[in-house]
Design an enzyme around this catalytic site. Structure first.
Site, PDB file in Angstrom:
ATOM      1  N   GLY A 261       0.866  -1.185   0.000  1.00  0.00           N
ATOM      2  CA  GLY A 261       0.000   0.000   0.000  1.00  0.00           C
ATOM      3  C   GLY A 261       0.893   1.222   0.000  1.00  0.00           C
TER       4      GLY A 261
ATOM      5  NE  ARG B 198      -5.999  -6.304   1.213  1.00  0.00           N
ATOM      6  CZ  ARG B 198      -6.492  -5.386   2.037  1.00  0.00           C
ATOM      7  NH1 ARG B 198      -7.508  -5.690   2.812  1.00  0.00           N
ATOM      8  NH2 ARG B 198      -5.974  -4.184   2.118  1.00  0.00           N
TER       9      ARG B 198
ATOM     10  CB  THR C 200       6.633  -0.550  10.578  1.00  0.00           C
ATOM     11  OG1 THR C 200       6.391  -0.748   9.188  1.00  0.00           O
ATOM     12  CG2 THR C 200       8.122  -0.526  10.845  1.00  0.00           C
TER      13      THR C 200
ATOM     14  NE  ARG D 211      -2.730  -1.294  14.327  1.00  0.00           N
ATOM     15  CZ  ARG D 211      -2.283  -0.102  13.932  1.00  0.00           C
ATOM     16  NH1 ARG D 211      -1.014   0.090  13.690  1.00  0.00           N
ATOM     17  NH2 ARG D 211      -3.114   0.918  13.796  1.00  0.00           N
TER      18      ARG D 211
ATOM     19  CD  GLU E 273       2.106  -2.165  19.819  1.00  0.00           C
ATOM     20  OE1 GLU E 273       1.522  -1.093  20.074  1.00  0.00           O
ATOM     21  OE2 GLU E 273       2.486  -2.465  18.689  1.00  0.00           O
TER      22      GLU E 273
ATOM     23  CG  HIS F 283       2.783   1.456  17.652  1.00  0.00           C
ATOM     24  ND1 HIS F 283       1.757   0.553  17.742  1.00  0.00           N
ATOM     25  CD2 HIS F 283       2.552   2.169  16.517  1.00  0.00           C
ATOM     26  CE1 HIS F 283       0.938   0.709  16.704  1.00  0.00           C
ATOM     27  NE2 HIS F 283       1.399   1.694  15.954  1.00  0.00           N
TER      28      HIS F 283
ATOM     29  N   GLY G  64       5.922   4.731  14.601  1.00  0.00           N
ATOM     30  CA  GLY G  64       5.898   4.931  13.149  1.00  0.00           C
ATOM     31  C   GLY G  64       5.477   6.332  12.721  1.00  0.00           C
TER      32      GLY G  64
HETATM   33  C1  GLV Z   1      -0.478   3.776  13.686  1.00  0.00           C
HETATM   34  O1  GLV Z   1      -0.152   2.709  14.077  1.00  0.00           O
HETATM   35  C2  GLV Z   1      -1.517   3.998  12.726  1.00  0.00           C
HETATM   36  O2  GLV Z   1      -2.248   3.049  12.386  1.00  0.00           O
HETATM   37  O3  GLV Z   1      -1.653   5.124  12.261  1.00  0.00           O
END
Ligand code: GLV
Length: 336
Positions: free
Chosen positions: A163, A186, A244, A246, A275, A294, A296
């Site tokens: 994505g 997918r 990065t 889930r 987490e 977490h 990101g």
């Molecule tokens: C962070 O983990 C998000 O989904 O934006």
């Protein structure tokens, strides 16, 4: 979609303190905004009680918006998630109730891909571990045969979930290291195939061929626990696993075992399962592992962008019956 009156003075609850831009934009557009001021998320009963008083929510990943929540908050007009991921929300139930769910993609793609890219380099050169050894006084001399890592130039990057974030990661890796890009998704991603010469492969080939396998998929029934013992066994013993997206996408007990047994070489995680990760987790002591809490989307730019997009999702919904970033657009009917 439910009939939504056009009049303003709608009430919006923001479930944590987020960048003030969201509140500012909403108030400027005439909304009445309340912000939960706590240092952590509300309990679900508190969240339900507060959500009952408002028309719309800006929610965060820690808010459990499940069947219990929707059984009491089906009156909500819209939920704007302050995140790209929305696995905390029962989207099926929201859709059944005609509630659009907004999210905040794009604005955090660079930030999140940077974390994946940084973890890849950190793992390949054992950086987090070696940093700790200096603190422990273990740097005595130059070591010709110790602390050896792996180079990334010309290696194969496997993207699981091509994505927006996966594409930025591919771009970074191709530009910096001329990495060959393969991906499993997918559906085919024509843009990635054109821009990065990315080759669509089966899941099995992705596992077999990747030197670095970076996960950028959603957490869903299909991906939950997907990276488990059996899957790690199908990867190269020299490979690096990066997640990065889930933590629920990997089985962490199996990941620890795969690293201990040399089934795979290293791992970089910005998301863990569960987490937060406990401080005595064996992963934190492994030379070829790098873990982050977490972060990101944790840049000033990304978080401001997320605040803006979350607010704009709500404003556009009430003003035009349109949600710019909507995960269940089927519930929307253009208001002309
Ligand atoms: C962070 O983990 C998000 O989904 O934006």
């Amino acid at each position: 979609m439910k009939a939504v009156p056009l009049c303003m003075s709608k009430k919006v609850l923001i479930t944590r303190i987020i960048p003030p831009l969201a509140q500012e934009l909403l108030m400027k557009a005439g909304f009445e905004v309340s912000v939960w001021p706590g240092a952590g998320p509300m309990t679900q009963p508190d969240l339900i009680e507060r959500a009952k008083q408002v028309n719309a929510l800006i929610s965060l990943g820690a808010d459990k918006l499940d069947k219990t929540f929707f059984s009491q908050c089906g009156h909500l007009d819209i939920i704007a998630q302050f995140a790209v991921g929305f696995d905390n929300i029962d989207v099926g139930e929201a859709t059944r109730l005609g509630i659009p769910i907004g999210n905040t993609p794009d604005v955090l793609s660079d930030a999140t891909a940077d974390v994946a890219f940084g973890l890849m380099i950190a793992v390949s050169r054992k950086m987090f571990y070696l940093h700790k050894t200096i603190q422990q006084g273990a740097w005595k001399q130059f070591e010709p045969l110790k602390n050896l890592g792996q180079e990334l130039t010309g290696k194969t990057l496997g993207i699981f979930g091509m994505g927006r974030i996966g594409q930025v990661m591919a771009q970074r890796c191709m530009g910096a290291y001329s990495m060959k890009v393969i991906y499993h998704n997918r559906s085919r991603n024509a843009e990635a195939e054109q821009q990065f010469n990315a080759r669509y492969v089966s899941f099995d080939e992705l596992l077999r061929e990747s030197d670095v396998l970076s996960v950028h998929s959603v957490l869903s029934a299909e991906t939950k626990g997907l990276f488990n013992k059996e899957v790690f066994k199908r990867m190269k013993p020299t490979s690096i696993f990066i997640n990065t997206s889930r933590g629920g996408v990997h089985n962490e007990v199996d990941l620890i075992e795969a690293l201990q047994q040399g089934t795979i070489w290293g791992a970089g995680l910005d998301v863990t399962n569960p987490e937060p990760m406990k401080s005595d987790n064996p992963l934190l002591l492994m030379p070829t592992v790098a873990v982050l809490p977490h972060i990101g989307s944790a840049t000033v730019e990304a978080r401001n962008g997320m605040a803006r997009v979350a607010a704009e999702n709500i404003i556009a919904f009430y003003q035009r019956g349109h949600v710019p970033y909507c995960v269940n657009p089927g519930v929307l009917v253009e208001r002309k």
